[in-house]
Design a protein around this motif. Sequence first.
Motif, PDB file in Angstrom:
ATOM      1  N   GLU A   3      -1.187  -2.519  11.389  1.00 56.77           N
ATOM      2  CA  GLU A   3      -1.444  -2.493   9.950  1.00 56.77           C
ATOM      3  C   GLU A   3      -0.187  -2.388   9.091  1.00 56.77           C
ATOM      4  O   GLU A   3      -0.279  -2.339   7.872  1.00 56.77           O
ATOM      5  CB  GLU A   3      -2.369  -1.308   9.614  1.00 56.77           C
ATOM      6  CG  GLU A   3      -3.677  -1.292  10.385  1.00 56.77           C
ATOM      7  CD  GLU A   3      -4.596  -2.437   9.989  1.00 56.77           C
ATOM      8  OE1 GLU A   3      -4.448  -2.948   8.866  1.00 56.77           O
ATOM      9  OE2 GLU A   3      -5.457  -2.810  10.804  1.00 56.77           O
ATOM     10  N   GLY A   4       0.975  -2.366   9.723  1.00 58.88           N
ATOM     11  CA  GLY A   4       2.206  -2.081   8.990  1.00 58.88           C
ATOM     12  C   GLY A   4       2.551  -3.049   7.881  1.00 58.88           C
ATOM     13  O   GLY A   4       3.145  -2.663   6.868  1.00 58.88           O
ATOM     14  N   LYS A   5       2.206  -4.310   8.032  1.00 61.81           N
ATOM     15  CA  LYS A   5       2.587  -5.316   7.033  1.00 61.81           C
ATOM     16  C   LYS A   5       2.058  -4.968   5.650  1.00 61.81           C
ATOM     17  O   LYS A   5       2.741  -5.185   4.639  1.00 61.81           O
ATOM     18  CB  LYS A   5       2.083  -6.691   7.463  1.00 61.81           C
ATOM     19  CG  LYS A   5       2.563  -7.822   6.576  1.00 61.81           C
ATOM     20  CD  LYS A   5       2.123  -9.175   7.125  1.00 61.81           C
ATOM     21  CE  LYS A   5       2.601 -10.307   6.209  1.00 61.81           C
ATOM     22  NZ  LYS A   5       2.167 -11.624   6.741  1.00 61.81           N
ATOM     23  N   ALA A   6       0.853  -4.427   5.572  1.00 61.86           N
ATOM     24  CA  ALA A   6       0.259  -4.089   4.277  1.00 61.86           C
ATOM     25  C   ALA A   6       1.045  -3.003   3.552  1.00 61.86           C
ATOM     26  O   ALA A   6       1.024  -2.927   2.318  1.00 61.86           O
ATOM     27  CB  ALA A   6      -1.190  -3.647   4.477  1.00 61.86           C
ATOM     28  N   PHE A   7       1.764  -2.156   4.312  1.00 64.05           N
ATOM     29  CA  PHE A   7       2.569  -1.085   3.721  1.00 64.05           C
ATOM     30  C   PHE A   7       4.025  -1.499   3.507  1.00 64.05           C
ATOM     31  O   PHE A   7       4.822  -0.720   2.993  1.00 64.05           O
ATOM     32  CB  PHE A   7       2.536   0.151   4.622  1.00 64.05           C
ATOM     33  CG  PHE A   7       1.201   0.823   4.708  1.00 64.05           C
ATOM     34  CD1 PHE A   7       0.875   1.856   3.853  1.00 64.05           C
ATOM     35  CD2 PHE A   7       0.258   0.416   5.642  1.00 64.05           C
ATOM     36  CE1 PHE A   7      -0.360   2.493   3.929  1.00 64.05           C
ATOM     37  CE2 PHE A   7      -0.978   1.033   5.739  1.00 64.05           C
ATOM     38  CZ  PHE A   7      -1.298   2.070   4.874  1.00 64.05           C
ATOM     39  N   LEU A  14       0.825  -1.197   0.000  1.00 69.67           N
ATOM     40  CA  LEU A  14       0.000   0.000   0.000  1.00 69.67           C
ATOM     41  C   LEU A  14       0.863   1.252   0.000  1.00 69.67           C
ATOM     42  O   LEU A  14       1.859   1.330   0.719  1.00 69.67           O
ATOM     43  CB  LEU A  14      -0.905   0.020   1.233  1.00 69.67           C
ATOM     44  CG  LEU A  14      -2.121  -0.912   1.233  1.00 69.67           C
ATOM     45  CD1 LEU A  14      -2.850  -0.795   2.568  1.00 69.67           C
ATOM     46  CD2 LEU A  14      -3.057  -0.599   0.084  1.00 69.67           C
ATOM     47  N   ARG A  15       0.454   2.227  -0.826  1.00 70.30           N
ATOM     48  CA  ARG A  15       1.082   3.547  -0.785  1.00 70.30           C
ATOM     49  C   ARG A  15       0.151   4.578  -0.161  1.00 70.30           C
ATOM     50  O   ARG A  15       0.611   5.640   0.282  1.00 70.30           O
ATOM     51  CB  ARG A  15       1.474   3.988  -2.202  1.00 70.30           C
ATOM     52  CG  ARG A  15       2.656   3.245  -2.786  1.00 70.30           C
ATOM     53  CD  ARG A  15       3.892   3.421  -1.947  1.00 70.30           C
ATOM     54  NE  ARG A  15       5.060   2.715  -2.490  1.00 70.30           N
ATOM     55  CZ  ARG A  15       6.191   2.586  -1.848  1.00 70.30           C
ATOM     56  NH1 ARG A  15       6.341   3.094  -0.631  1.00 70.30           N
ATOM     57  NH2 ARG A  15       7.207   1.930  -2.387  1.00 70.30           N
ATOM     58  N   ALA A  16      -1.131   4.279  -0.130  1.00 72.88           N
ATOM     59  CA  ALA A  16      -2.088   5.202   0.480  1.00 72.88           C
ATOM     60  C   ALA A  16      -3.288   4.421   0.985  1.00 72.88           C
ATOM     61  O   ALA A  16      -3.688   3.413   0.399  1.00 72.88           O
ATOM     62  CB  ALA A  16      -2.540   6.254  -0.534  1.00 72.88           C
ATOM     63  N   ARG A  17      -3.838   4.904   2.104  1.00 69.16           N
ATOM     64  CA  ARG A  17      -5.098   4.372   2.625  1.00 69.16           C
ATOM     65  C   ARG A  17      -5.911   5.543   3.150  1.00 69.16           C
ATOM     66  O   ARG A  17      -5.401   6.382   3.879  1.00 69.16           O
ATOM     67  CB  ARG A  17      -4.855   3.356   3.737  1.00 69.16           C
ATOM     68  CG  ARG A  17      -6.152   2.790   4.342  1.00 69.16           C
ATOM     69  CD  ARG A  17      -5.877   1.621   5.262  1.00 69.16           C
ATOM     70  NE  ARG A  17      -5.698   0.394   4.488  1.00 69.16           N
ATOM     71  CZ  ARG A  17      -5.278  -0.750   5.020  1.00 69.16           C
ATOM     72  NH1 ARG A  17      -4.975  -0.802   6.314  1.00 69.16           N
ATOM     73  NH2 ARG A  17      -5.155  -1.820   4.273  1.00 69.16           N
ATOM     74  N   TYR A  18      -7.197   5.605   2.722  1.00 74.07           N
ATOM     75  CA  TYR A  18      -8.065   6.700   3.132  1.00 74.07           C
ATOM     76  C   TYR A  18      -9.292   6.148   3.841  1.00 74.07           C
ATOM     77  O   TYR A  18      -9.600   4.970   3.776  1.00 74.07           O
ATOM     78  CB  TYR A  18      -8.565   7.521   1.925  1.00 74.07           C
ATOM     79  CG  TYR A  18      -7.718   7.465   0.691  1.00 74.07           C
ATOM     80  CD1 TYR A  18      -6.442   8.009   0.698  1.00 74.07           C
ATOM     81  CD2 TYR A  18      -8.186   6.878  -0.482  1.00 74.07           C
ATOM     82  CE1 TYR A  18      -5.655   7.960  -0.433  1.00 74.07           C
ATOM     83  CE2 TYR A  18      -7.403   6.835  -1.626  1.00 74.07           C
ATOM     84  CZ  TYR A  18      -6.140   7.379  -1.599  1.00 74.07           C
ATOM     85  OH  TYR A  18      -5.361   7.330  -2.717  1.00 74.07           O
ATOM     86  N   ARG A  19     -10.006   7.085   4.485  1.00 78.32           N
ATOM     87  CA  ARG A  19     -11.261   6.739   5.166  1.00 78.32           C
ATOM     88  C   ARG A  19     -11.097   5.493   6.044  1.00 78.32           C
ATOM     89  O   ARG A  19     -11.848   4.532   5.967  1.00 78.32           O
ATOM     90  CB  ARG A  19     -12.391   6.553   4.149  1.00 78.32           C
ATOM     91  CG  ARG A  19     -12.729   7.830   3.393  1.00 78.32           C
ATOM     92  CD  ARG A  19     -13.877   7.648   2.450  1.00 78.32           C
ATOM     93  NE  ARG A  19     -13.496   6.850   1.295  1.00 78.32           N
ATOM     94  CZ  ARG A  19     -12.886   7.347   0.210  1.00 78.32           C
ATOM     95  NH1 ARG A  19     -12.591   8.641   0.162  1.00 78.32           N
ATOM     96  NH2 ARG A  19     -12.570   6.576  -0.803  1.00 78.32           N
ATOM     97  N   ILE A  20     -10.071   5.546   6.888  1.00 77.68           N
ATOM     98  CA  ILE A  20      -9.797   4.419   7.787  1.00 77.68           C
ATOM     99  C   ILE A  20     -10.929   4.309   8.804  1.00 77.68           C
ATOM    100  O   ILE A  20     -11.311   5.308   9.418  1.00 77.68           O
ATOM    101  CB  ILE A  20      -8.449   4.630   8.504  1.00 77.68           C
ATOM    102  CG1 ILE A  20      -7.310   4.656   7.465  1.00 77.68           C
ATOM    103  CG2 ILE A  20      -8.202   3.539   9.537  1.00 77.68           C
ATOM    104  CD1 ILE A  20      -5.976   5.064   8.038  1.00 77.68           C
TER     105      ILE A  20
END
Length: 231
Positions: free
Chosen positions: A71-75, A44-50
């Motif tokens: 949540e770090g693994k996804a990034f 992931l480079r961006a995640r919105y509306r968490i």
Amino acid sequence: TAARSVVGQVGEQVTTDNEILDAKLSFRTVPIKNGRLDVDIKVLRARYRIPSAENKSAAPEEAVFRYIREEGKAFGWDPETSALEVVSVKESKAARHVLLRQTYRGFPIYGRFVKINLDLNNKPTNVISGINPFIGRSLINDGPVPALDEMRAIEIAAGRIGSNDLHVYTSEGVWYETVNRLVPAWRLIVTSRGSPGEWDVIINTESGRVQNVFDRALHRREYKDGDKHDI
């Protein structure tokens, strides 16, 4: 210059632009639900509306590192190979903004930043990530770090810029990424008393080579309507 992030359209690049470097990193991304995915390395480079968390955090830093742990693994954030440290925490009328930078063996990696926005209850709302997940794996420094004296680094910067009268605002040791490894470097932010300009200079401490020079001076940008605006 305020820290900002711009997300492109489908198939375009995402550019992160930060107040520390005024330098840019680009990634090829595609949209996913509430975010954007790096198509080359699948992080992931961006995640919105968490979605809002149930527990309120006591401090922005605490909330940020809790989110990173969960949540770090996804990034691609891997605490075994590199770390993130807080650079700044700023507050606006409706949000808080935490800027972090990626480090390796205690030194920052040039140009690698993460920005996490929080609401006023310190709950993460969106994330922009510019880290390199391969630090400490395929991208490493094999040998010892040679000592390049700071004054010698300033002399090299002066020669590159063409001025013998520099004022040094920032001087720090960093890692600089080359094609397949990290190299130790001096990062200098300097101005010249004899001419306008402000430069961000990276000097390889192994070779004395100037790896990068970025002119941070204010400039003018022409917009489509033909008007020119100072930025």
